[in-house]
Scaffold this active site. Structure first.
Site, PDB file in Angstrom:
ATOM      1  CG  ASP A   1      -5.787  -4.866  -7.885  1.00 10.27           C
ATOM      2  OD1 ASP A   1      -6.039  -4.805  -9.106  1.00 10.27           O
ATOM      3  OD2 ASP A   1      -6.422  -4.213  -7.043  1.00 10.27           O
TER       4      ASP A   1
ATOM      5  NE  ARG B   1      -7.915   7.575 -15.766  1.00 13.66           N
ATOM      6  CZ  ARG B   1      -8.377   6.666 -16.614  1.00 13.66           C
ATOM      7  NH1 ARG B   1      -7.974   6.684 -17.860  1.00 13.66           N
ATOM      8  NH2 ARG B   1      -9.237   5.752 -16.221  1.00 13.66           N
TER       9      ARG B   1
ATOM     10  CB  SER C   1      -3.392  -1.447  -8.547  1.00 17.20           C
ATOM     11  OG  SER C   1      -3.012  -2.788  -8.333  1.00 17.20           O
TER      12      SER C   1
HETATM   13 MG    MG Z   1      -7.103  -4.218  -3.052  1.00 12.10          MG
END
Ligand code: MG
Ligand code: ADP
Length: 497
Positions: free
Chosen positions: A230, A192, A177
């Protein structure tokens, strides 16, 4: 004697008069202060208003921006990233799959044994490992070696009930994520780092290639089948639980959304047409902005003082990271300009992010007659003691204004997605339900926010359509979802089980 008595009487009368004058003066001062505080409060309340007409304009603006982001690669506020997930779980998935979930200071590894439609998740195990701080700012090799080593240890504990089919490699779904430019379902380069990570030599590199190299080094016989974030993981996990899931929304520290799009509606897609003719789009909707979004001086100031000025404007109005700080900013102005908490401004009130959203939510939900929780939170978190009931009530009202605005704007964003996929009206022929998989601590724990979001969806769509729209809390979608995506994108997918 009489003279003295008269004299004392005169002095007493004078004192009484002076005290009365002082009291009157103080009352006048207090009521002037209160009036000023109410002026600030009322103006804020007015500027935060989200009448239904405005929410419809926000939804339409979201729809326009979605189309723009799908049309071309660059220059759009909504990136509408192509996830390369063209194949969501169906329930038929079979076999042993692993997932690795990296998105903060801990990472989680899990394994599931999937048993198809009948067996579903036969067995599941997971473990969580915290990343030593020095590895978050070290080299890419050190970080991925550490992760691969933890994975090797976890694989070594594979117990009865887990078994990889003969002749096959283990497969893994990688939930990563951080911002990634995806190049296929199982490759993508890091744009990044965020959230405290800073490993220069990893930027621009394929994160799957780096993980694979470290896994080989540590003797882990595993192939990465899917790289997702996610939101995509939540969508996949949600679809596995309910076939009517078509979108996922995260409302936690940050916010994002993903949904299933027809490939024919993605002009920027230049690849081959997938069998499903569908593609999951990662909207990155936190970066949405529109002149229809209510904007107050407090939002503006929060943005200017943030690490990402001018970015993530939608996120700064609706997500858990920011709601509490908006409340703090209004209270600070009331303290500074209307002496709302007395003659001095409480010093802690000037500390950015000192008032976290869970505290705001605790105050908002205080149902005690004297607002005891509000009183104790103000004391404990902001160092403000001896607040009156009327002051506490205003604090609760402020929490309500900020949470209501966030929840209603989130509902408008969801309406934008429903419009995009044609689920904002009842389809008489199909009569299908539309389910949104939701994850995130803000939605899960902030009851007033959650209820307001749901009732706003009803208000926007009308009773009949709203009955077909369901929001399901998908706890830990991203973990299970990643294993399922590894399964639905398995290299053995066309091979008999
Ligand atoms: Mg979360
Ligand atoms: P993340 O978004 O960081 O992956 P979560 O989905 O668990 O993590 O969401 C955590 C966020 O949810 C917190 O940053 C906070 O803003 C919000 N949150 C957590 N608990 C509460 C609560 N009781 N009331 C309101 N918001 C909460």
């Amino acid at each position: 004697m009489g003279k003295i008595a008269v004299g004392t009487g005169v002095i007493c009368a004078a004192t009484v008069c002076a005290v009365a004058a002082l009291i009157i003066q103080r009352r006048m001062k207090n009521s002037a202060r209160w009036a000023k505080a109410m002026e600030i409060f009322n103006e804020f309340e007015k500027k935060c208003e989200t009448p239904i007409e405005r929410l419809n304009l926000v939804a339409d603006a979201m729809l326009d921006e979605m189309n723009a982001g799908l049309a071309s690669e660059n220059g759009n506020q909504l990136k509408m990233l192509i996830s390369y997930v063209d194949n969501l779980p169906t329930g038929d998935e079979h076999g042993l799959f692993y997932a690795l979930d990296l998105g903060g200071t801990n990472f989680r590894v899990l394994r599931v044994q999937l048993g198809g439609k009948e067996g579903r998740v036969l067995k599941q195990e997971s473990t969580e490992v915290s990343i030593p701080p020095q590895l978050m700012i070290g080299t890419s090799e050190e970080l991925f070696d550490f992760i691969a080593e933890a994975l090797a240890k976890f694989v070594a504990t594979e117990s009865e009930g887990f078994h990889v089919s003969p002749g096959r490699h283990r497969e893994l779904g990688f939930t990563f994520s951080f911002p990634v430019k995806q190049t296929s379902i199982a490759s993508g380069s890091l744009i990044r780092w965020t959230k405290g990570f800073s490993i220069d030599d990893a930027v621009g590199q394929d994160v799957v290639a780096q993980l694979t190299k470290s896994m080989e080094k540590k003797g882990v016989d595993m192939r990465v089948g899917a790289l997702v974030n996610d939101t995509i993981g939540t969508l996949a996990g949600g679809r596995y639980a309910n076939k009517d899931v078509v979108a996922a929304v995260i409302l936690g520290t940050g916010t994002n959304a993903a949904y299933v799009e027809r490939v024919s509606a993605i002009p920027k897609w230049k690849g081959p047409l997938p069998k499903s003719e569908e593609m999951v789009i990662n909207m990155e909707w936190g970066n949405f902005r529109s002149s229809h979004l209510p904007l107050t001086e407090y939002d503006h100031q929060l943005d200017i003082e943030s690490l990402n000025v001018g970015e993530q404007i939608f996120e700064k109005k609706i997500s858990g990271m920011y709601l509490g700080d908006i409340v703090r900013r209004v209270l600070l102005k009331m303290a500074e300009e209307a002496a709302f908490f007395g003659d001095t401004v409480p010093p802690k009130l000037s500390v950015p992010f000192v008032l976290r959203t869970p505290v705001m939510s605790a105050m908002h939900h205080d149902t005690s007659p004297d607002l005891k929780i509000v009183g104790s939170k103000l004391k404990e978190i902001l160092g403000i003691s001896n607040t009156t009931l009327r002051t506490r009530k205003i604090v609760v009202d402020l929490c309500n204004i900020v949470a209501t605005r966030g929840a209603r704007l989130s509902a408008a964003g969801i309406l934008g997605i429903l419009k995009k996929i044609g689920r904002d009206t009842v389809n008489e022929a199909q009569k299908q339900n539309t389910v949104i998989a939701m994850d995130g601590g803000l939605y899960e724990h902030y009851t007033e926010f959650r209820e307001c979001l749901k009732s706003t969806i009803k208000e926007l769509l009308g009773e009949e359509v709203a009955e077909t729209i369901l929001i399901e809390l998908a706890n830990d979608g991203s973990g299970l979802g990643a294993t399922l995506l590894a399964a639905s994108h398995s290299q053995y997918i066309d091979v008999e089980p």
